[in-house]
Design a protein around this motif. Structure first.
Motif, PDB file in Angstrom:
ATOM      1  N   UNK A   1       0.867  -1.042  -0.077  1.00 57.22           N
ATOM      2  CA  UNK A   1       0.143  -0.012  -0.052  1.00 57.22           C
ATOM      3  C   UNK A   1       1.047   1.246   0.038  1.00 57.22           C
ATOM      4  N   UNK A   2       2.072   1.240   0.784  1.00 55.81           N
ATOM      5  CA  UNK A   2       2.695   2.410   1.095  1.00 55.81           C
ATOM      6  C   UNK A   2       3.632   2.703  -0.122  1.00 55.81           C
ATOM      7  N   UNK A   3       4.238   2.059  -0.937  1.00 48.74           N
ATOM      8  CA  UNK A   3       5.136   1.734  -1.786  1.00 48.74           C
ATOM      9  C   UNK A   3       4.238   1.763  -3.239  1.00 48.74           C
ATOM     10  N   UNK A   4       3.404   0.801  -3.126  1.00 48.71           N
ATOM     11  CA  UNK A   4       2.984   0.096  -4.486  1.00 48.71           C
ATOM     12  C   UNK A   4       1.475   0.894  -4.570  1.00 48.71           C
ATOM     13  N   UNK A   5       1.033   1.491  -3.790  1.00 46.34           N
ATOM     14  CA  UNK A   5      -0.364   2.220  -3.807  1.00 46.34           C
ATOM     15  C   UNK A   5      -1.429   1.214  -4.109  1.00 46.34           C
ATOM     16  N   UNK A   6      -1.481   0.017  -3.511  1.00 44.12           N
ATOM     17  CA  UNK A   6      -2.204  -1.025  -3.702  1.00 44.12           C
ATOM     18  C   UNK A   6      -3.493  -0.810  -2.682  1.00 44.12           C
ATOM     19  N   UNK A   7      -4.817  -0.543  -3.127  1.00 46.83           N
ATOM     20  CA  UNK A   7      -5.840  -0.234  -2.089  1.00 46.83           C
ATOM     21  C   UNK A   7      -6.359  -1.652  -1.671  1.00 46.83           C
ATOM     22  N   UNK A   8      -6.084  -2.684  -2.410  1.00 50.68           N
ATOM     23  CA  UNK A   8      -6.486  -3.966  -2.005  1.00 50.68           C
ATOM     24  C   UNK A   8      -5.640  -4.477  -0.851  1.00 50.68           C
ATOM     25  N   UNK A   9      -4.257  -4.141  -1.077  1.00 57.47           N
ATOM     26  CA  UNK A   9      -3.385  -4.546   0.191  1.00 57.47           C
ATOM     27  C   UNK A   9      -3.915  -3.820   1.466  1.00 57.47           C
ATOM     28  N   UNK A  10      -4.327  -2.340   1.372  1.00 53.04           N
ATOM     29  CA  UNK A  10      -4.721  -1.453   2.492  1.00 53.04           C
ATOM     30  C   UNK A  10      -5.959  -2.251   3.157  1.00 53.04           C
ATOM     31  N   UNK A  11      -6.680  -2.497   2.294  1.00 46.69           N
ATOM     32  CA  UNK A  11      -7.878  -3.227   2.974  1.00 46.69           C
ATOM     33  C   UNK A  11      -7.619  -4.577   3.687  1.00 46.69           C
ATOM     34  N   UNK A  12      -6.730  -5.281   3.408  1.00 48.92           N
ATOM     35  CA  UNK A  12      -6.376  -6.465   3.871  1.00 48.92           C
ATOM     36  C   UNK A  12      -5.638  -6.093   5.185  1.00 48.92           C
ATOM     37  N   UNK A  13      -4.947  -5.145   5.005  1.00 46.93           N
ATOM     38  CA  UNK A  13      -4.164  -4.752   6.293  1.00 46.93           C
ATOM     39  C   UNK A  13      -5.021  -4.575   7.363  1.00 46.93           C
ATOM     40  N   UNK A  14      -5.945  -3.572   6.808  1.00 45.11           N
ATOM     41  CA  UNK A  14      -7.062  -2.915   8.038  1.00 45.11           C
ATOM     42  C   UNK A  14      -7.811  -4.413   8.750  1.00 45.11           C
ATOM     43  N   UNK A  15      -7.920  -5.090   7.738  1.00 36.92           N
ATOM     44  CA  UNK A  15      -8.799  -6.566   8.377  1.00 36.92           C
ATOM     45  C   UNK A  15      -8.100  -7.173   9.034  1.00 36.92           C
ATOM     46  N   UNK A  16      -6.488  -7.323   8.948  1.00 32.71           N
ATOM     47  CA  UNK A  16      -5.609  -8.297   9.874  1.00 32.71           C
ATOM     48  C   UNK A  16      -5.724  -7.492  11.295  1.00 32.71           C
ATOM     49  N   UNK A  17      -5.753  -6.085  11.130  1.00 32.23           N
ATOM     50  CA  UNK A  17      -5.514  -5.409  12.406  1.00 32.23           C
ATOM     51  C   UNK A  17      -6.755  -5.428  13.297  1.00 32.23           C
ATOM     52  N   UNK A  18      -7.972  -5.511  12.476  1.00 31.96           N
ATOM     53  CA  UNK A  18      -9.159  -5.784  13.111  1.00 31.96           C
ATOM     54  C   UNK A  18      -9.155  -7.054  13.690  1.00 31.96           C
ATOM     55  N   UNK A  19      -8.837  -7.944  13.021  1.00 30.84           N
ATOM     56  CA  UNK A  19      -8.862  -9.463  13.636  1.00 30.84           C
ATOM     57  C   UNK A  19      -7.886  -9.754  14.868  1.00 30.84           C
ATOM     58  N   UNK A  20      -6.908  -9.184  14.878  1.00 28.20           N
ATOM     59  CA  UNK A  20      -5.768  -9.172  15.678  1.00 28.20           C
ATOM     60  C   UNK A  20      -6.293  -8.505  17.247  1.00 28.20           C
ATOM     61  N   UNK A  21      -6.827  -7.238  16.883  1.00 31.07           N
ATOM     62  CA  UNK A  21      -7.424  -6.387  18.054  1.00 31.07           C
ATOM     63  C   UNK A  21      -8.384  -6.850  18.769  1.00 31.07           C
ATOM     64  N   UNK A  22      -9.439  -7.571  18.117  1.00 32.56           N
ATOM     65  CA  UNK A  22     -10.661  -7.826  18.855  1.00 32.56           C
ATOM     66  C   UNK A  22     -10.706  -9.298  19.352  1.00 32.56           C
ATOM     67  N   UNK A  23      -9.497  -9.993  19.084  1.00 30.22           N
ATOM     68  CA  UNK A  23      -9.325 -11.340  19.742  1.00 30.22           C
ATOM     69  C   UNK A  23      -9.122 -10.861  21.301  1.00 30.22           C
ATOM     70  N   UNK A  24      -9.687 -11.882  22.478  1.00 32.30           N
ATOM     71  CA  UNK A  24      -9.446 -11.652  23.862  1.00 32.30           C
ATOM     72  C   UNK A  24      -8.688 -12.895  24.328  1.00 32.30           C
ATOM     73  N   UNK A  25      -9.616 -14.043  24.406  1.00 32.56           N
ATOM     74  CA  UNK A  25      -9.220 -15.117  24.921  1.00 32.56           C
ATOM     75  C   UNK A  25      -7.878 -15.749  24.369  1.00 32.56           C
ATOM     76  N   UNK A  26      -7.523 -15.232  23.327  1.00 32.94           N
ATOM     77  CA  UNK A  26      -6.482 -15.984  22.511  1.00 32.94           C
ATOM     78  C   UNK A  26      -4.913 -15.383  22.671  1.00 32.94           C
TER      79      UNK A  26
END
Length: 380
Positions: free
Chosen positions: A260-285
């Motif tokens: 996203x930063x160097x390649x300007x890929x919005x698809x990569x940006x969306x995946x990056x956001x999804x990974x952040x959300x998945x990691x941050x909202x886990x609790x018991x793990x």
């Protein structure tokens, strides 16, 4: 481009001249936006490539420019430069891109033997950013790149899309099955059914780890669906178990960010956001996957210092997904009795740094925000 060498220690410069890689780019049109890692320039009339490239992982990228100065969508490729490696690519004016045909070996050898003459046409790698690039990519290894790299070998900011309805429809046959189900659909659903089923042309998309389609088991009760929607541990663990090494998720977080930063890929940006959300909202793990969270904090802190200002405005001011997700993670760590003091201390330091840098408010973490209200599962 060669001005960056002024900043390099003479001994280091001498070593890079010997050990650094060389990328020869033949026939690149003047004015092409060309770069490596997180720097780019407009190529000059005599531009032939880049020298003194430190061994390791790099991302070369470019955008063709038309007669009116308008740039085409950015294209890039990954390459692990080995010590003193000599790479040659050739521009194809017909496709306004790097040629799909390999440069003949005799041409490569001729250029290599003539390197001293070529040297004045080569820009020096901007060594002032090497430390930053290593921090951004230190969890990216060859196996991760081989798994995630598009089959075409090139990362494109604008993917070529094809209509799968037409591609998969038998000649003379009826439209796809979903078009037959006209009755019983809402107006919104009918409108969606009429839209073409556009997907990236095979081989052009990054092959990233597939995100879970749903965050709960097939036999989950309504109460369990609600619990798994609030705590993404089940979905995250499902994803981590698909990987050869669970730490690959951190490498993928880095890879999508630099695409996203160097390649300007919005698809990569969306995946990056999804990974952040998945990691941050886990609790018991959290406690069981403690090492991932330690690296997650380090990586995210570095990434936030590189987010472009215009994007940071969107992240911070409007739909601040990073803030809201981190707020959820900090609250989980604070309340989770299974989390050890060292990880809690690391989270606390991260909180303080982000508060100081972005003025983010992480007080009253246990107060429920509007968008964090429980998910209500219909029994109908």
């Amino acid at each position: 481009m060669s001005e960056s060498i002024i900043e390099i220690d003479p001994e280091l410069a001498k070593r890079l001249l010997i050990e650094g890689g060389t990328l020869i780019m033949l026939d690149v049109p003047t004015g092409t936006d060309f770069g490596i890692d997180i720097k780019s320039w407009n190529s000059g009339e005599n531009f032939k490539g880049i020298k003194m490239i430190p061994p390791g992982f790099h991302f070369v990228h470019y955008s063709a420019t038309d007669d009116y100065g308008e740039s085409a969508p950015r294209v890039g490729f990954f390459h692990f430069f080995s010590r003193s490696e000599f790479v040659v690519k050739k521009w194809d004016p017909k496709i306004e891109d790097i040629s799909l045909e390999a440069v003949p070996e005799e041409t490569v050898q001729r250029l290599k033997s003539n390197l001293l003459e070529l040297d004045r046409y080569l820009g020096a790698y901007p060594y002032d950013m090497w430390k930053q690039w290593k921090e951004l990519t230190d969890k990216i290894d060859k196996s991760l790149v081989e798994r995630c790299n598009p089959k075409s070998g090139y990362v494109r900011s604008a993917l070529e899309l094809i209509n799968y309805d037409d591609a998969t429809r038998p000649r003379g046959g009826e439209p796809s099955k979903k078009r037959k189900r006209g009755s019983g659909l809402t107006l919104e659903e009918r409108e969606k059914e009429l839209l073409p089923d556009l997907k990236p042309k095979p081989g052009t998309e990054l092959r990233l780890t597939e995100l879970p389609q749903k965050f709960y088991p097939d036999d989950a009760t309504p109460a369990e669906i609600t619990r798994h929607s609030l705590d993404t541990s089940y979905a995250l663990d499902l994803m981590l178990n698909k990987l050869k090494d669970p730490m690959e998720i951190i490498g993928e977080l880095q890879l999508t960010f630099v695409c996203f930063l160097a390649g300007q890929s919005l698809d990569s940006f969306e995946h990056w956001k999804a990974l952040i959300s998945l990691i941050c909202k886990a609790d018991s793990l959290i406690e069981r996957r403690r090492a991932i969270y330690v690296e997650f904090f380090k990586v995210l802190e570095v990434q936030l210092s590189h987010v472009p200002e215009e994007v940071l405005c969107d992240i911070v001011a409007s739909n601040n997904f990073v803030y809201h997700n981190l707020r959820k993670l900090f609250a989980n760590i604070e309340e989770n009795s299974q989390v050890d003091d060292r990880l809690k201390s690391l989270a606390s330091r991260m909180k303080d740094k982000l508060t100081k840098k972005f003025l983010w408010d992480f007080k009253n973490l246990l107060d429920e925000e509007d968008d964090e209200a429980p998910v209500v599962v219909s029994m109908d």
